[in-house]
Write a protein that holds these residues in place. Sequence first.
Motif, PDB file in Angstrom:
ATOM      1  N   ASP A  98      -0.724   8.821   4.125  1.00 13.04           N
ATOM      2  CA  ASP A  98      -0.985   9.362   3.105  1.00 13.04           C
ATOM      3  C   ASP A  98      -2.411  10.189   2.859  1.00 13.04           C
ATOM      4  OD1 ASP A  98       1.593   9.006   1.680  1.00 13.04           O
ATOM      5  OD2 ASP A  98       0.988   6.846   1.194  1.00 13.04           O
ATOM      6  N   GLU A  99      -3.394   9.316   3.382  1.00  7.33           N
ATOM      7  CA  GLU A  99      -4.715   9.872   3.523  1.00  7.33           C
ATOM      8  C   GLU A  99      -5.627   9.183   4.466  1.00  7.33           C
ATOM      9  OE1 GLU A  99      -7.172   9.113  -0.213  1.00  7.33           O
ATOM     10  OE2 GLU A  99      -5.346   8.180  -0.751  1.00  7.33           O
ATOM     11  N   ASP A 100      -6.732   9.882   5.021  1.00 10.79           N
ATOM     12  CA  ASP A 100      -7.667   9.157   5.783  1.00 10.79           C
ATOM     13  C   ASP A 100      -7.989   7.781   5.252  1.00 10.79           C
ATOM     14  OD1 ASP A 100      -9.952   8.380   7.353  1.00 10.79           O
ATOM     15  OD2 ASP A 100     -10.381  10.495   7.845  1.00 10.79           O
ATOM     16  N   ARG A 103     -11.804   7.156   4.261  1.00 17.20           N
ATOM     17  CA  ARG A 103     -12.544   7.774   3.136  1.00 17.20           C
ATOM     18  C   ARG A 103     -12.081   7.332   1.922  1.00 17.20           C
ATOM     19  NH1 ARG A 103     -14.191   9.010   7.452  1.00 17.20           N
ATOM     20  NH2 ARG A 103     -14.419  11.310   8.520  1.00 17.20           N
ATOM     21  N   VAL A 104     -11.570   6.243   1.732  1.00 14.83           N
ATOM     22  CA  VAL A 104     -11.120   5.763   0.521  1.00 14.83           C
ATOM     23  C   VAL A 104     -11.986   4.337  -0.092  1.00 14.83           C
ATOM     24  CG1 VAL A 104      -8.745   6.505   1.287  1.00 14.83           C
ATOM     25  CG2 VAL A 104      -9.386   4.126   1.413  1.00 14.83           C
ATOM     26  N   THR A 109     -12.403   5.300  -6.044  1.00 15.41           N
ATOM     27  CA  THR A 109     -11.145   5.549  -5.452  1.00 15.41           C
ATOM     28  C   THR A 109     -10.329   4.206  -5.494  1.00 15.41           C
ATOM     29  OG1 THR A 109     -12.232   7.166  -3.906  1.00 15.41           O
ATOM     30  CG2 THR A 109      -9.683   6.266  -3.409  1.00 15.41           C
ATOM     31  N   ARG A 114      -4.505   6.189  -8.474  1.00 13.88           N
ATOM     32  CA  ARG A 114      -3.893   6.960  -7.026  1.00 13.88           C
ATOM     33  C   ARG A 114      -3.119   5.739  -6.331  1.00 13.88           C
ATOM     34  NH1 ARG A 114      -5.883   9.023  -3.073  1.00 13.88           N
ATOM     35  NH2 ARG A 114      -8.153   9.037  -3.741  1.00 13.88           N
ATOM     36  N   THR A 178     -16.643  13.780   2.002  1.00 14.20           N
ATOM     37  CA  THR A 178     -15.189  13.749   1.538  1.00 14.20           C
ATOM     38  C   THR A 178     -14.707  12.306   1.163  1.00 14.20           C
ATOM     39  OG1 THR A 178     -14.715  13.597   3.956  1.00 14.20           O
ATOM     40  CG2 THR A 178     -14.531  15.922   2.666  1.00 14.20           C
TER      41      THR A 178
END
Length: 321
Positions: A98-100, A103-104, A109, A114, A178
């Motif tokens: 779903d995402e890196d 970077r979370v 975050t 989310r 990011t």
Amino acid sequence: MTGLLPPFAVELEPPDLRPWLEGNLLPGVWSFEACSPGPHVVLVSLIHGNEFAGATLLARWLEAGLRPVRGRLTLVFANPAAFARFNPAEPTLSRFIDEDMNRVWADRTLKGPRRGVELERARLLLPLLESADLLLDLHSMLWPSDPLIITGRPRRAMRVAARLGTPPLVVADEGHGTGLRLIDRPVFSEPGGRQAALLVEGGQHWQAATLRTLEACAAALLRNSGCAEAPLAAPQVGTPQLAEVTRTVVANTHGFGFVRPFRGGEVIPQAGTLLARDGEAEIRTPHDDCLLVMPSPRTLRGHTAVRLARFLRPEEVAAVG
């Protein structure tokens, strides 16, 4: 995106992680405690699912029965769901689902609304990872580059990295705009703290030499911390080269391009040397002896194209300790 990339050789066979996915603490997490007190050392692999050299190393050490002699040792397969999608014919597509995952790690975050595979996994792992006295995050790189250790800004992390000596290049930086990396969590980065986190980039993905570098680095950390004796002969320790990032170059247009191919670890002797064009803007070296950190020849708008760094002066190196 993958159509724009050249073919990459996959020298390493993906490891069979099935014996280790259940874990003994959390899924994909193995933790062992010695009778004698000592530090909690955490080795993390598979933050990115297609960077499996670190996972190969941890699986090998689990198979060999590696245990701490002091303190606690924890081995983490961070994103096995993404790794399960690895296909040698398209080796870049399993970086994440779903995402890196690197970077979370900001609170906004992790504590936000989310959902996603990487976010849920990070939320599960966070308390364990933040209990580490020393954390080593095992990574590799897509483009040709000399191996290096990235520390973030804390000098205590740079001090730990310099004592390992493998790989000898140690770079302090501010992370990425990011999203927050694992090594930049406040528990590892706040001034005056005692916990330290390092990220080692062992070389190109899927190369045998990358696995050897990761093994040497992780073994050096275990020995230097007194936690364990890894099943590897003591690596040859190089003279540390300490540097800090002075500028992070982010592509502002879709027309970003380097003027020639650059390799990570290359040093540009003269200030003002043209490196790249970003639309109408020119990217030039800001100082003499400019170290290029992980240049990416295929950079999307809004993403990091290269980090520019200067080597620390002798008195600064001495102050690191």
